[in-house]
Design a protein around this motif. Structure first.
Motif, PDB file in Angstrom:
ATOM      1  N   ALA A  70       0.830  -1.210   0.000  1.00 46.47           N
ATOM      2  CA  ALA A  70       0.000   0.000   0.000  1.00 46.47           C
ATOM      3  C   ALA A  70       0.862   1.257   0.000  1.00 46.47           C
ATOM      4  N   GLN A  71       1.898   1.278   0.809  1.00 47.27           N
ATOM      5  CA  GLN A  71       2.765   2.460   0.878  1.00 47.27           C
ATOM      6  C   GLN A  71       3.509   2.681  -0.436  1.00 47.27           C
ATOM      7  N   MET A  72       4.003   1.622  -1.045  1.00 44.76           N
ATOM      8  CA  MET A  72       4.728   1.761  -2.305  1.00 44.76           C
ATOM      9  C   MET A  72       3.792   2.154  -3.442  1.00 44.76           C
ATOM     10  N   THR A  73       2.553   1.701  -3.387  1.00 46.50           N
ATOM     11  CA  THR A  73       1.567   2.132  -4.380  1.00 46.50           C
ATOM     12  C   THR A  73       1.307   3.628  -4.250  1.00 46.50           C
ATOM     13  N   LEU A  74       1.217   4.105  -3.022  1.00 45.01           N
ATOM     14  CA  LEU A  74       1.042   5.547  -2.809  1.00 45.01           C
ATOM     15  C   LEU A  74       2.210   6.338  -3.385  1.00 45.01           C
ATOM     16  N   VAL A  75       3.413   5.844  -3.197  1.00 43.45           N
ATOM     17  CA  VAL A  75       4.596   6.529  -3.738  1.00 43.45           C
ATOM     18  C   VAL A  75       4.536   6.545  -5.254  1.00 43.45           C
ATOM     19  N   LEU A  76       4.218   5.402  -5.856  1.00 44.66           N
ATOM     20  CA  LEU A  76       4.211   5.321  -7.316  1.00 44.66           C
ATOM     21  C   LEU A  76       3.084   6.132  -7.944  1.00 44.66           C
ATOM     22  N   GLU A  77       1.982   6.312  -7.225  1.00 46.59           N
ATOM     23  CA  GLU A  77       0.844   7.061  -7.774  1.00 46.59           C
ATOM     24  C   GLU A  77       0.880   8.540  -7.416  1.00 46.59           C
ATOM     25  N   ASN A  78       1.816   8.946  -6.586  1.00 44.34           N
ATOM     26  CA  ASN A  78       1.893  10.337  -6.157  1.00 44.34           C
ATOM     27  C   ASN A  78       2.334  11.230  -7.321  1.00 44.34           C
TER      28      ASN A  78
ATOM     29  N   ARG B 243       3.422  14.155  -7.285  1.00 45.04           N
ATOM     30  CA  ARG B 243       4.552  15.026  -6.946  1.00 45.04           C
ATOM     31  C   ARG B 243       5.879  14.492  -7.457  1.00 45.04           C
ATOM     32  N   TRP B 244       5.991  13.168  -7.509  1.00 50.68           N
ATOM     33  CA  TRP B 244       7.241  12.548  -7.926  1.00 50.68           C
ATOM     34  C   TRP B 244       7.075  11.967  -9.310  1.00 50.68           C
ATOM     35  N   THR B 245       8.050  12.201 -10.163  1.00 56.53           N
ATOM     36  CA  THR B 245       7.959  11.708 -11.533  1.00 56.53           C
ATOM     37  C   THR B 245       8.116  10.193 -11.567  1.00 56.53           C
ATOM     38  N   ALA B 246       7.545   9.602 -12.595  1.00 62.14           N
ATOM     39  CA  ALA B 246       7.596   8.141 -12.736  1.00 62.14           C
ATOM     40  C   ALA B 246       9.011   7.656 -13.016  1.00 62.14           C
ATOM     41  N   GLY B 247       9.881   8.528 -13.473  1.00 60.63           N
ATOM     42  CA  GLY B 247      11.255   8.136 -13.775  1.00 60.63           C
ATOM     43  C   GLY B 247      12.249   8.642 -12.759  1.00 60.63           C
ATOM     44  N   GLY B 248      11.778   9.011 -11.587  1.00 57.24           N
ATOM     45  CA  GLY B 248      12.659   9.585 -10.578  1.00 57.24           C
ATOM     46  C   GLY B 248      13.147   8.573  -9.556  1.00 57.24           C
ATOM     47  N   HIS B 249      14.001   9.050  -8.688  1.00 61.14           N
ATOM     48  CA  HIS B 249      14.618   8.214  -7.664  1.00 61.14           C
ATOM     49  C   HIS B 249      13.587   7.539  -6.767  1.00 61.14           C
ATOM     50  N   PHE B 250      12.548   8.264  -6.370  1.00 58.90           N
ATOM     51  CA  PHE B 250      11.549   7.690  -5.464  1.00 58.90           C
ATOM     52  C   PHE B 250      10.811   6.524  -6.114  1.00 58.90           C
TER      53      PHE B 250
ATOM     54  N   THR C 177      13.435  -5.209 -12.606  1.00 56.04           N
ATOM     55  CA  THR C 177      13.816  -4.749 -13.938  1.00 56.04           C
ATOM     56  C   THR C 177      13.356  -3.312 -14.165  1.00 56.04           C
ATOM     57  N   GLU C 178      12.167  -3.003 -13.696  1.00 55.64           N
ATOM     58  CA  GLU C 178      11.666  -1.624 -13.798  1.00 55.64           C
ATOM     59  C   GLU C 178      12.524  -0.685 -12.958  1.00 55.64           C
ATOM     60  N   ALA C 179      12.915  -1.122 -11.780  1.00 55.58           N
ATOM     61  CA  ALA C 179      13.793  -0.308 -10.929  1.00 55.58           C
ATOM     62  C   ALA C 179      15.120  -0.057 -11.630  1.00 55.58           C
ATOM     63  N   ARG C 180      15.654  -1.080 -12.282  1.00 53.26           N
ATOM     64  CA  ARG C 180      16.921  -0.917 -13.003  1.00 53.26           C
ATOM     65  C   ARG C 180      16.770   0.079 -14.141  1.00 53.26           C
ATOM     66  N   ARG C 181      15.658  -0.012 -14.867  1.00 52.04           N
ATOM     67  CA  ARG C 181      15.412   0.918 -15.976  1.00 52.04           C
ATOM     68  C   ARG C 181      15.335   2.356 -15.475  1.00 52.04           C
ATOM     69  N   ILE C 182      14.676   2.553 -14.358  1.00 58.65           N
ATOM     70  CA  ILE C 182      14.503   3.902 -13.805  1.00 58.65           C
ATOM     71  C   ILE C 182      15.817   4.439 -13.246  1.00 58.65           C
TER      72      ILE C 182
END
Length: 91
Positions: free
Chosen positions: A21-29, A31-38, A64-69
């Protein structure tokens, strides 16, 4: 240890769903870009969670997605952590 047992049991029972749930909130926020560190760190956390839970396809997908980002930021400790996790999964 015995007096902490109820809290430990609660944490073990709810940890996975709370992390998701917390990581979903981060990914859907927005404020932070989809290609950013967060986003990269959130994908890493999800990948490691699924690796621990022995859900290999989901773990590989998120790592793999984390590596791409995280790759455009250069060789950083967090990228080394992603690579190590993928190596453990045989990728």
């Amino acid at each position: 240890m015995l007096k902490n047992l109820p809290i430990l049991l609660k944490v073990f029972a709810t940890a996975v769903s709370r992390i998701r749930a917390q990581m979903t909130l981060v990914l859907e926020n927005p404020r932070w870009t989809a290609g950013g560190h967060f986003a990269g760190r959130a994908q890493l956390i999800l990948g490691e969670l699924y690796k621990i839970k022995k859900k290999r396809p989901l773990a590989v997908q998120h790592l793999t997605e984390a590596r791409r980002i995280l790759s455009p930021f250069g060789q950083t400790p967090i990228l080394a952590r992603v690579d190590a996790a993928l190596a453990e999964l045989g990728q």
